[in-house]
Design an enzyme around this catalytic site. Structure first.
Site, mmCIF file in Angstrom:
data_model
loop_
_atom_site.group_PDB
_atom_site.id
_atom_site.type_symbol
_atom_site.label_atom_id
_atom_site.label_comp_id
_atom_site.label_asym_id
_atom_site.label_seq_id
_atom_site.Cartn_x
_atom_site.Cartn_y
_atom_site.Cartn_z
ATOM 1 N N ARG A 57 54.607 59.986 36.913
ATOM 2 C CA ARG A 57 54.156 58.776 36.244
ATOM 3 C C ARG A 57 54.815 57.528 36.810
ATOM 4 O O ARG A 57 54.274 56.425 36.737
ATOM 5 C CB ARG A 57 54.473 58.879 34.733
ATOM 6 C CG ARG A 57 53.749 57.832 33.895
ATOM 7 C CD ARG A 57 54.105 57.948 32.426
ATOM 8 N NE ARG A 57 55.472 57.591 32.182
ATOM 9 C CZ ARG A 57 56.328 58.295 31.435
ATOM 10 N NH1 ARG A 57 55.943 59.420 30.844
ATOM 11 N NH2 ARG A 57 57.565 57.893 31.273
ATOM 12 N N TYR A 110 37.620 36.347 31.525
ATOM 13 C CA TYR A 110 36.890 37.607 31.380
ATOM 14 C C TYR A 110 36.895 37.987 29.887
ATOM 15 O O TYR A 110 37.940 37.975 29.244
ATOM 16 C CB TYR A 110 37.628 38.640 32.234
ATOM 17 C CG TYR A 110 37.087 40.030 32.251
ATOM 18 C CD1 TYR A 110 35.818 40.296 32.759
ATOM 19 C CD2 TYR A 110 37.871 41.096 31.813
ATOM 20 C CE1 TYR A 110 35.340 41.598 32.804
ATOM 21 C CE2 TYR A 110 37.404 42.403 31.869
ATOM 22 C CZ TYR A 110 36.132 42.637 32.358
ATOM 23 O OH TYR A 110 35.663 43.923 32.407
ATOM 24 N N ASP A 182 44.395 35.571 36.853
ATOM 25 C CA ASP A 182 43.470 36.643 37.215
ATOM 26 C C ASP A 182 42.817 36.203 38.520
ATOM 27 O O ASP A 182 42.014 35.275 38.558
ATOM 28 C CB ASP A 182 42.429 36.833 36.089
ATOM 29 C CG ASP A 182 41.488 38.009 36.354
ATOM 30 O OD1 ASP A 182 41.214 38.308 37.540
ATOM 31 O OD2 ASP A 182 40.996 38.612 35.377
ATOM 32 N N LYS A 207 37.083 45.902 41.659
ATOM 33 C CA LYS A 207 36.040 45.076 42.266
ATOM 34 C C LYS A 207 36.150 45.115 43.798
ATOM 35 O O LYS A 207 35.719 46.071 44.397
ATOM 36 C CB LYS A 207 36.119 43.659 41.698
ATOM 37 C CG LYS A 207 36.173 43.613 40.147
ATOM 38 C CD LYS A 207 34.839 43.980 39.527
ATOM 39 C CE LYS A 207 34.887 44.223 38.017
ATOM 40 N NZ LYS A 207 35.539 43.231 37.181
HETATM 41 C C1 LIG Z 1 36.127 43.383 35.899
HETATM 42 C C2 LIG Z 1 37.157 42.357 35.636
HETATM 43 C C3 LIG Z 1 38.340 42.685 34.989
HETATM 44 C C4 LIG Z 1 38.618 44.050 34.427
HETATM 45 O O1 LIG Z 1 38.695 45.039 35.397
HETATM 46 P P1 LIG Z 1 38.381 46.568 35.005
HETATM 47 O O2 LIG Z 1 38.885 47.312 36.174
HETATM 48 O O3 LIG Z 1 36.923 46.648 34.779
HETATM 49 O O4 LIG Z 1 39.155 46.870 33.761
HETATM 50 C C5 LIG Z 1 39.289 41.693 34.835
HETATM 51 N N1 LIG Z 1 39.067 40.438 35.260
HETATM 52 C C6 LIG Z 1 37.941 40.084 35.877
HETATM 53 C C7 LIG Z 1 37.767 38.685 36.336
HETATM 54 C C8 LIG Z 1 36.941 41.031 36.067
HETATM 55 O O5 LIG Z 1 35.791 40.663 36.640
#
Ligand SMILES: *Cc1c(COP(=O)(O)O)cnc(C)c1O
Length: 390
Positions: A57, A110, A182, A207
């Site tokens: 972990r 988000y 972010d 992404k």
């Molecule tokens: C998709 C996304 C997230 C979350 O990511 P996940 O892997 O789906 O939990 C966070 N911030 C932004 C800007 C996103 O587009």
């Protein structure tokens, strides 16, 4: 290591960061380590915890390879991986707040980030104030003695407001608040969060880093000041992504630059084409001259990814369904950052609180994938014909 003193260019680091073939019998890629138990050779070694790995972990060579590469590319001090982008955001927020504290969050974050604040943080006694993403240095007026953290996301989800991160960071740091960004849209290649004043950068690696729509993954990158606080919370929450997903992150990362260059070029080409369409009221893409965020984007970013939005002229729900239901190349679905093009209707009116979204027609978020843009135009062209016919 480079023999020259000049730092290597990002494309070079992308190919080499986090790798150590000599350690793995010459194999180019770090292998997938599966495991919980790690054996200690002696009682002394166990008592001193005198080895690199202690328990699955808490890290493996596969996890370290991706963590080290992302930390280097973001320009941060350390990176920790999590099982999703949202878990990276949640762990980051939990690292800095206690009951009675206050945080500032951009109105364009988000949406699940917002839900975490409105539900989990609220229950723990932490209050959230949402602010206009374009507030810049004006954020100073919202910071109180209880404000521990300012959360930014630039460009914002769905509506793509570009934030003045250096101005926000200056105001936040003057009052001792931590700045979190972010950075999923730009990736570490097109925006350097730490050079612009952020203390923590979060990636939904799901992404563009994974890049192929086949794994969920998050990354939290910290500067020196924030590394131990985030590290403790991450450890205590027990966040560890699966080894296959981490490997897919490493696999995707190596081609991030060539993919993004294509997303950038095709995204802009599609945005320009859409801006000239009579069915389109407005294109929201910070890379387009004339976009409200273009100046800041030019100042702070080195590229655009393939995600942007358009607002159509008013159209009925049936007409919109006619357009979207029969698209051959654009898929309708959540997420983005893969090789494939996506289209998604959105309506932020129901949940934003610090800003107003005032448009008359339907809004669509587009992700421009790696397909040929002529084929993508033809697909949308046929869609617009169905929209008009309905
Ligand atoms: C998709 C996304 C997230 C979350 O990511 P996940 O892997 O789906 O939990 C966070 N911030 C932004 C800007 C996103 O587009």
């Amino acid at each position: 290591m480079s023999k020259s003193k000049d730092p290597q260019k990002p494309d070079t680091r992308l190919a080499h960061a986090g790798r150590d073939p000599a350690r793995f019998d010459g194999f180019v890629n770090t292998p997938i380590y599966r495991g919980s138990t790690v054996l200690y050779p002696t009682l002394q070694c166990l008592e001193d915890n005198a080895q690199d790995y202690s328990y699955g972990r808490l890290g493996t060579p596969t996890v370290d390879a991706l963590q080290n590469a992302i930390a280097e590319l973001e320009g941060g001090h350390a990176t920790l991986l999590t099982p999703s982008g949202l878990s990276a955001i949640a762990a980051t927020l939990l690292s800095f707040v206690s009951s009675g504290d206050h945080i500032l969050v951009s109105d364009s974050v988000y949406r699940p980030t917002r839900r975490f604040c409105d539900n989990v943080l609220k229950r723990l006694g932490v209050t959230t104030t949402y602010y206009d993403p374009l507030i810049a240095g004006g954020i100073a007026g919202l910071i109180t003695d209880k404000t521990k953290l300012v959360f930014t996301e630039s460009p914002g989800s769905q509506t793509f407001e570009v934030q003045d991160i250096p101005a926000i960071a200056e105001a936040a740091h003057a009052r001792g608040a931590v700045v979190v960004m972010d950075n999923t849209w730009a990736t570490p290649l097109y925006f350097k969060p730490f050079a612009h004043g952020a203390d923590v950068s979060v990636q939904a690696a799901t992404k563009y880093i994974v890049g192929h729509a086949d794994a969920m993954l998050g990354a939290i990158t910290t500067n020196k000041k924030t590394t131990s606080m985030v590290g403790r919370t991450h450890d205590e929450l027990g966040l560890c992504p699966g080894p296959e997903d981490v490997y897919l992150g490493l696999r995707g990362l190596r081609s991030l630059s060539v993919r993004l260059a294509r997303h950038h070029e095709s995204g802009l080409a599609m945005a320009e084409w859409l801006a000239a369409r009579p069915e389109v009221e407005r294109v929201i893409h910070p890379g387009l001259p004339g976009d409200a965020g273009h100046g800041l984007w030019q100042r702070d970013f080195t590229g655009a990814s393939g995600l942007f939005a358009i607002v159509l002229k008013p159209a009925s729900h049936d007409a919109l369904a006619g357009m979207l239901d029969d698209l051959a190349l654009f898929g309708m679905g959540y997420s983005w950052g893969g090789y494939e093009s996506l289209i998604l209707p959105f309506d932020p009116r129901t949940y934003r609180s610090a800003t107003r979204w005032e448009v008359k027609g339907p809004a669509l978020r587009l992700h421009i994938g790696l397909e040929d843009v002529d084929d993508l135009k033809a697909d949308l062209d046929a869609g617009f014909a169905r929209l008009a016919a309905a």
